[in-house]
Design a protein around this motif. Structure first.
Motif, PDB file in Angstrom:
ATOM      1  N   ASN A 113       8.850  10.374   0.362  1.00 59.25           N
ATOM      2  CA  ASN A 113       8.025   9.843  -0.817  1.00 59.25           C
ATOM      3  C   ASN A 113       7.262   8.709  -0.510  1.00 59.25           C
ATOM      4  OD1 ASN A 113       7.211   9.734  -3.515  1.00 59.25           O
ATOM      5  ND2 ASN A 113       8.863   8.541  -4.233  1.00 59.25           N
ATOM      6  N   THR A 114       7.685   7.739   0.112  1.00 61.08           N
ATOM      7  CA  THR A 114       6.879   6.459   0.635  1.00 61.08           C
ATOM      8  C   THR A 114       5.932   6.839   1.736  1.00 61.08           C
ATOM      9  OG1 THR A 114       9.014   5.329   0.506  1.00 61.08           O
ATOM     10  CG2 THR A 114       7.245   4.199   1.933  1.00 61.08           C
ATOM     11  N   LYS A 115       6.151   7.922   2.260  1.00 59.63           N
ATOM     12  CA  LYS A 115       4.927   8.278   3.323  1.00 59.63           C
ATOM     13  C   LYS A 115       3.942   8.825   2.533  1.00 59.63           C
ATOM     14  CE  LYS A 115       4.240  11.202   7.505  1.00 59.63           C
ATOM     15  NZ  LYS A 115       4.775  12.167   8.177  1.00 59.63           N
ATOM     16  N   HIS A 116       4.177   9.890   1.673  1.00 54.10           N
ATOM     17  CA  HIS A 116       3.040  10.350   0.911  1.00 54.10           C
ATOM     18  C   HIS A 116       2.474   9.441   0.078  1.00 54.10           C
ATOM     19  CE1 HIS A 116       1.483  13.102  -1.925  1.00 54.10           C
ATOM     20  NE2 HIS A 116       2.002  12.673  -2.899  1.00 54.10           N
ATOM     21  N   THR A 117       3.091   8.430  -0.624  1.00 56.31           N
ATOM     22  CA  THR A 117       2.386   7.325  -1.501  1.00 56.31           C
ATOM     23  C   THR A 117       1.593   6.616  -0.535  1.00 56.31           C
ATOM     24  OG1 THR A 117       4.455   7.303  -2.817  1.00 56.31           O
ATOM     25  CG2 THR A 117       2.857   5.428  -3.057  1.00 56.31           C
ATOM     26  N   ASN A 118       1.867   6.382   0.861  1.00 59.04           N
ATOM     27  CA  ASN A 118       1.144   5.549   1.596  1.00 59.04           C
ATOM     28  C   ASN A 118      -0.168   6.291   1.956  1.00 59.04           C
ATOM     29  OD1 ASN A 118       2.675   3.350   1.415  1.00 59.04           O
ATOM     30  ND2 ASN A 118       3.748   3.817   3.382  1.00 59.04           N
ATOM     31  N   GLN A 119      -0.010   7.525   2.126  1.00 62.62           N
ATOM     32  CA  GLN A 119      -1.113   8.199   2.675  1.00 62.62           C
ATOM     33  C   GLN A 119      -2.012   8.372   1.276  1.00 62.62           C
ATOM     34  OE1 GLN A 119       0.414  12.076   3.706  1.00 62.62           O
ATOM     35  NE2 GLN A 119       0.476  11.622   5.760  1.00 62.62           N
ATOM     36  N   ILE A 120      -1.555   8.635   0.255  1.00 68.12           N
ATOM     37  CA  ILE A 120      -2.501   8.601  -0.970  1.00 68.12           C
ATOM     38  C   ILE A 120      -3.187   7.313  -1.315  1.00 68.12           C
ATOM     39  CG2 ILE A 120      -2.580   8.865  -3.724  1.00 68.12           C
ATOM     40  CD1 ILE A 120      -0.274  10.915  -3.286  1.00 68.12           C
ATOM     41  N   ILE A 161      -2.406  15.975   0.500  1.00 70.38           N
ATOM     42  CA  ILE A 161      -1.708  16.279  -0.632  1.00 70.38           C
ATOM     43  C   ILE A 161      -0.995  17.729  -0.661  1.00 70.38           C
ATOM     44  CG2 ILE A 161      -2.012  16.917  -3.081  1.00 70.38           C
ATOM     45  CD1 ILE A 161      -4.343  15.135  -3.462  1.00 70.38           C
ATOM     46  N   GLY A 162      -1.733  18.643   0.215  1.00 71.51           N
ATOM     47  CA  GLY A 162      -0.990  19.884   0.553  1.00 71.51           C
ATOM     48  C   GLY A 162       0.235  19.800   1.347  1.00 71.51           C
ATOM     49  N   SER A 163       0.032  18.969   2.394  1.00 65.67           N
ATOM     50  CA  SER A 163       1.343  18.595   3.179  1.00 65.67           C
ATOM     51  C   SER A 163       2.366  17.805   2.652  1.00 65.67           C
ATOM     52  CB  SER A 163       0.780  17.821   4.176  1.00 65.67           C
ATOM     53  OG  SER A 163       0.651  16.729   4.179  1.00 65.67           O
ATOM     54  N   SER A 164       2.183  17.053   1.558  1.00 64.23           N
ATOM     55  CA  SER A 164       2.775  16.275   0.801  1.00 64.23           C
ATOM     56  C   SER A 164       3.753  17.254  -0.253  1.00 64.23           C
ATOM     57  CB  SER A 164       2.571  15.263  -0.237  1.00 64.23           C
ATOM     58  OG  SER A 164       1.746  14.126   0.873  1.00 64.23           O
ATOM     59  N   LYS A 165       2.994  18.191  -0.828  1.00 65.14           N
ATOM     60  CA  LYS A 165       3.313  19.178  -1.763  1.00 65.14           C
ATOM     61  C   LYS A 165       4.355  20.093  -0.849  1.00 65.14           C
ATOM     62  CE  LYS A 165       2.188  22.964  -4.932  1.00 65.14           C
ATOM     63  NZ  LYS A 165       0.937  23.871  -5.208  1.00 65.14           N
ATOM     64  N   ARG A 166       4.008  20.516   0.169  1.00 69.07           N
ATOM     65  CA  ARG A 166       5.004  21.307   1.132  1.00 69.07           C
ATOM     66  C   ARG A 166       6.248  20.536   1.422  1.00 69.07           C
ATOM     67  NH1 ARG A 166       0.052  22.772   3.374  1.00 69.07           N
ATOM     68  NH2 ARG A 166       0.428  21.579   5.040  1.00 69.07           N
ATOM     69  N   ALA A 167       6.102  19.268   1.836  1.00 66.91           N
ATOM     70  CA  ALA A 167       7.440  18.550   2.009  1.00 66.91           C
ATOM     71  C   ALA A 167       8.140  18.452   0.825  1.00 66.91           C
ATOM     72  CB  ALA A 167       6.735  17.017   2.451  1.00 66.91           C
ATOM     73  N   LEU A 168       7.652  18.094  -0.164  1.00 61.37           N
ATOM     74  CA  LEU A 168       8.431  17.885  -1.557  1.00 61.37           C
ATOM     75  C   LEU A 168       9.180  19.453  -1.719  1.00 61.37           C
ATOM     76  CD1 LEU A 168       6.206  15.723  -3.728  1.00 61.37           C
ATOM     77  CD2 LEU A 168       8.495  15.141  -2.659  1.00 61.37           C
ATOM     78  N   GLN A 169       8.594  20.562  -1.576  1.00 63.68           N
ATOM     79  CA  GLN A 169       9.127  21.779  -1.753  1.00 63.68           C
ATOM     80  C   GLN A 169      10.186  22.163  -0.947  1.00 63.68           C
ATOM     81  OE1 GLN A 169       5.561  24.464  -1.535  1.00 63.68           O
ATOM     82  NE2 GLN A 169       5.238  24.230  -3.625  1.00 63.68           N
ATOM     83  N   ASP A 170       9.976  21.682   0.370  1.00 61.96           N
ATOM     84  CA  ASP A 170      11.153  21.749   1.510  1.00 61.96           C
ATOM     85  C   ASP A 170      12.364  20.945   1.196  1.00 61.96           C
ATOM     86  OD1 ASP A 170       9.105  23.344   2.863  1.00 61.96           O
ATOM     87  OD2 ASP A 170       8.743  22.268   4.433  1.00 61.96           O
ATOM     88  N   ALA A 171      11.875  19.747   0.445  1.00 59.47           N
ATOM     89  CA  ALA A 171      13.070  18.893   0.103  1.00 59.47           C
ATOM     90  C   ALA A 171      13.755  19.437  -0.902  1.00 59.47           C
ATOM     91  CB  ALA A 171      12.559  17.473   0.081  1.00 59.47           C
ATOM     92  N   SER A 172      13.209  20.011  -1.915  1.00 64.69           N
ATOM     93  CA  SER A 172      13.842  20.754  -3.154  1.00 64.69           C
ATOM     94  C   SER A 172      14.676  21.830  -2.773  1.00 64.69           C
ATOM     95  CB  SER A 172      12.378  21.090  -3.966  1.00 64.69           C
ATOM     96  OG  SER A 172      13.298  21.769  -5.120  1.00 64.69           O
ATOM     97  N   SER A 173      14.145  22.691  -1.677  1.00 62.86           N
ATOM     98  CA  SER A 173      14.921  23.873  -1.274  1.00 62.86           C
ATOM     99  C   SER A 173      16.143  23.255  -0.499  1.00 62.86           C
ATOM    100  CB  SER A 173      14.073  24.665  -0.307  1.00 62.86           C
ATOM    101  OG  SER A 173      13.760  23.876   0.867  1.00 62.86           O
TER     102      SER A 173
END
Length: 187
Positions: A27-34, A166-178
């Protein structure tokens, strides 16, 4: 915060703290990228806004075109003035009062030639000035066009990078959810 390399095993699956820390890291990595891409996007927008506006350039081009049209009209008038004495039919004199001398006729002919030459020189000068104004306007428009194209390309590149992030963050969040679904304890 560094990402844990491996999840430790707990009694019924992974250690909960490791998973929570990993999700916080993602989440921190994604926020920093955004935030970084948003700042770059804003910087590019400010650069684009600092360029002279396209409408002001269009006004400049239209005023130069009007000036060119006016100079062309003046050139045509000068040409018609030069051609007018040649095209007028001579009117016969009803009663010759006095025959002009040869020197008077020669002087009139010389004046006419001089006036015609001056008119041609003025017409050439007007034509040269109109061409130089048009060439200058054309070069300015070309320069601004290349600047706008370059900035538009940069903006498109930054937007593409933002979409990828955003696409890679979405995939990372989906992986984390799974992963969270997989480690959920049975009820």
């Amino acid at each position: 915060m560094s990402a844990p390399q491996n999840f430790r095993s707990a009694f019924n699956g992974f250690n909960r703290e490791d998973v929570v820390h990993y999700l916080e890291y993602l989440n921190t990595k994604h926020t920093n990228q955004i935030n970084q891409l948003t700042a770059e996007n804003e910087s590019l927008r400010q650069q684009l806004a600092s360029l002279p506006e396209f409408q002001s350039q269009q006004l400049l081009v239209s005023s130069l075109e009007e000036k060119c049209a006016e100079l062309t009209r003046q050139l045509e008038e000068a040409r018609s003035c030069c051609a007018a004495p040649e095209q007028q039919p001579e009117e016969p004199e009803a009663v010759p009062v006095q025959s002009p001398s040869v020197s008077d006729e020669l002087e009139a002919y010389r004046r006419a030639e001089r006036i015609e030459r001056e008119a041609k020189e003025r017409a050439e000068l007007v034509y040269f000035q109109a061409n130089s104004v048009l060439a200058e306007a054309s070069s300015k428009v070309d320069g601004i066009s290349s600047d706008i194209t370059e900035i538009a390309d940069k903006v498109m590149t930054e937007l593409t990078q933002l979409q990828v992030a955003i696409g890679s963050s979405k995939r990372a969040l989906q992986d984390a959810s799974s992963i969270m679904g997989a480690i959920r304890p049975n009820k």
